[in-house]
Enzyme design. Structure first.
Site, PDB file in Angstrom:
ATOM      1  N   GLY A 193      35.997   7.035 -11.133  1.00  0.00           N
ATOM      2  CA  GLY A 193      36.177   5.834 -10.324  1.00  0.00           C
ATOM      3  C   GLY A 193      34.838   5.291  -9.876  1.00  0.00           C
ATOM      4  O   GLY A 193      33.890   6.056  -9.659  1.00  0.00           O
ATOM      5  N   GLN A 226      29.133   0.431  -4.928  1.00  0.00           N
ATOM      6  CA  GLN A 226      28.217   1.476  -5.388  1.00  0.00           C
ATOM      7  C   GLN A 226      27.137   0.943  -6.320  1.00  0.00           C
ATOM      8  O   GLN A 226      26.121   1.596  -6.533  1.00  0.00           O
ATOM      9  CB  GLN A 226      29.003   2.585  -6.109  1.00  0.00           C
ATOM     10  CG  GLN A 226      29.932   3.353  -5.200  1.00  0.00           C
ATOM     11  CD  GLN A 226      30.747   4.355  -5.969  1.00  0.00           C
ATOM     12  OE1 GLN A 226      31.803   4.024  -6.493  1.00  0.00           O
ATOM     13  NE2 GLN A 226      30.262   5.592  -6.079  1.00  0.00           N
ATOM     14  N   CYS A 238      31.623  12.196  -5.659  1.00  0.00           N
ATOM     15  CA  CYS A 238      31.326  10.764  -5.658  1.00  0.00           C
ATOM     16  C   CYS A 238      30.034  10.544  -6.431  1.00  0.00           C
ATOM     17  O   CYS A 238      29.070  11.293  -6.249  1.00  0.00           O
ATOM     18  CB  CYS A 238      31.157  10.277  -4.214  1.00  0.00           C
ATOM     19  SG  CYS A 238      30.790   8.519  -4.073  1.00  0.00           S
ATOM     20  N   LEU A 239      30.034   9.521  -7.268  1.00  0.00           N
ATOM     21  CA  LEU A 239      28.811   9.214  -8.021  1.00  0.00           C
ATOM     22  C   LEU A 239      27.663   8.834  -7.087  1.00  0.00           C
ATOM     23  O   LEU A 239      26.506   8.936  -7.481  1.00  0.00           O
ATOM     24  CB  LEU A 239      29.085   8.073  -9.019  1.00  0.00           C
ATOM     25  CG  LEU A 239      29.958   8.483 -10.210  1.00  0.00           C
ATOM     26  CD1 LEU A 239      30.397   7.262 -10.998  1.00  0.00           C
ATOM     27  CD2 LEU A 239      29.203   9.460 -11.103  1.00  0.00           C
ATOM     28  N   HIS A 243      39.844   6.757  -2.087  1.00  0.00           N
ATOM     29  CA  HIS A 243      38.391   7.002  -2.068  1.00  0.00           C
ATOM     30  C   HIS A 243      37.624   5.724  -2.420  1.00  0.00           C
ATOM     31  O   HIS A 243      36.638   5.377  -1.760  1.00  0.00           O
ATOM     32  CB  HIS A 243      38.094   8.125  -3.075  1.00  0.00           C
ATOM     33  CG  HIS A 243      36.647   8.420  -3.301  1.00  0.00           C
ATOM     34  ND1 HIS A 243      36.062   9.618  -2.967  1.00  0.00           N
ATOM     35  CD2 HIS A 243      35.652   7.674  -3.846  1.00  0.00           C
ATOM     36  CE1 HIS A 243      34.776   9.594  -3.278  1.00  0.00           C
ATOM     37  NE2 HIS A 243      34.496   8.419  -3.825  1.00  0.00           N
ATOM     38  N   GLU A 244      38.102   5.010  -3.451  1.00  0.00           N
ATOM     39  CA  GLU A 244      37.382   3.806  -3.914  1.00  0.00           C
ATOM     40  C   GLU A 244      37.541   2.644  -2.930  1.00  0.00           C
ATOM     41  O   GLU A 244      36.590   1.888  -2.703  1.00  0.00           O
ATOM     42  CB  GLU A 244      37.855   3.401  -5.313  1.00  0.00           C
ATOM     43  CG  GLU A 244      37.670   4.461  -6.396  1.00  0.00           C
ATOM     44  CD  GLU A 244      36.260   5.006  -6.505  1.00  0.00           C
ATOM     45  OE1 GLU A 244      35.305   4.290  -6.131  1.00  0.00           O
ATOM     46  OE2 GLU A 244      36.107   6.165  -6.944  1.00  0.00           O
ATOM     47  N   HIS A 273      35.083   2.850  -0.223  1.00  0.00           N
ATOM     48  CA  HIS A 273      33.755   2.290  -0.553  1.00  0.00           C
ATOM     49  C   HIS A 273      33.688   0.803  -0.195  1.00  0.00           C
ATOM     50  O   HIS A 273      32.676   0.325   0.319  1.00  0.00           O
ATOM     51  CB  HIS A 273      33.461   2.439  -2.047  1.00  0.00           C
ATOM     52  CG  HIS A 273      32.943   3.785  -2.461  1.00  0.00           C
ATOM     53  ND1 HIS A 273      31.755   4.298  -1.992  1.00  0.00           N
ATOM     54  CD2 HIS A 273      33.446   4.705  -3.310  1.00  0.00           C
ATOM     55  CE1 HIS A 273      31.554   5.493  -2.554  1.00  0.00           C
ATOM     56  NE2 HIS A 273      32.562   5.764  -3.355  1.00  0.00           N
TER      57      HIS A 273
END
Ligand code: QAP
Ligand code: CO
Length: 168
Positions: free
Chosen positions: A46, A51, A92-93, A134-135, A138
């Site tokens: 994701g 991000q 997480c990236l 989660h996304e 962000h």
């Protein structure tokens, strides 16, 4: 297609609250393609526009085993469908190398626009439900590390800052 630079915790730009997308046009579809390339290369499941320093309400995901089920959510709206929660080990990236358990609602409904600007609705549970929450966090300037203890979060921050200094 292009790979985009991913902002990393504790970059303050990750705290920006994203604005609704007004028009789903070719430039937006180009951004979506670049976000998929960036996510698949990482590899990740994701990626939110926040991000990659684009503060619009847009995210891409692929939670399939084979990485062949790309999903796009534009202006996603989330409705919890239960009070029940599940815990999941999240990464997480933007927080590379760190994983912590987070508790979230187990079933949600999502209303969003697709890459053609058409509205759609899905109900999600399991990993899909975790990932979408989660996304969307962000897009609201939130990170999974906000749900862990201050001690753990500070440890992660210091380790990442050290890595960033060594990179520079
Ligand atoms: C969000 O995260 C997520 O630390 C997506 O070194 C994760 O794609 C939702 C990644 C887990 C639910 C469960 C993380 C790649 C990818 C790393 C990701 C790393 C390399 C994370
Ligand atoms: Co993330």
């Amino acid at each position: 297609m292009a790979r985009l630079e991913i902002l990393e915790f504790p970059d303050p730009r990750l705290r920006t609250v994203a604005k609704p997308v007004e028009k789903v046009d070719d430039a937006m579809r180009q951004l979506i393609d670049d976000m998929f390339e960036t996510m698949y290369e990482a590899p990740g499941i994701g990626l939110a526009a926040s991000q990659v320093n684009v503060h619009q309400r847009l995210l891409v995901m692929d939670v399939s085993d084979d990485g062949n089920e790309p999903r796009v959510f534009i202006n996603p709206e989330i409705t919890p469908l239960t009070d029940e929660t599940k815990i999941y080990d999240e990464g997480c990236l933007s927080v590379p190398g760190f994983y912590e358990t987070v508790e979230r609602v187990d079933r949600v409904r999502i209303n969003a626009l697709d890459r053609n600007g058409e509205p759609f609705e899905i109900e999600a549970d399991g990993l899909l439900a975790v990932c979408i929450q989660h996304e969307i966090d962000h897009l609201d300037g939130k990170l999974f590390v906000d749900y862990v203890s201050r001690l753990k979060r500070e440890r992660i921050r210091k380790k990442l800052e050290k890595i960033h200094r060594q990179r520079a």
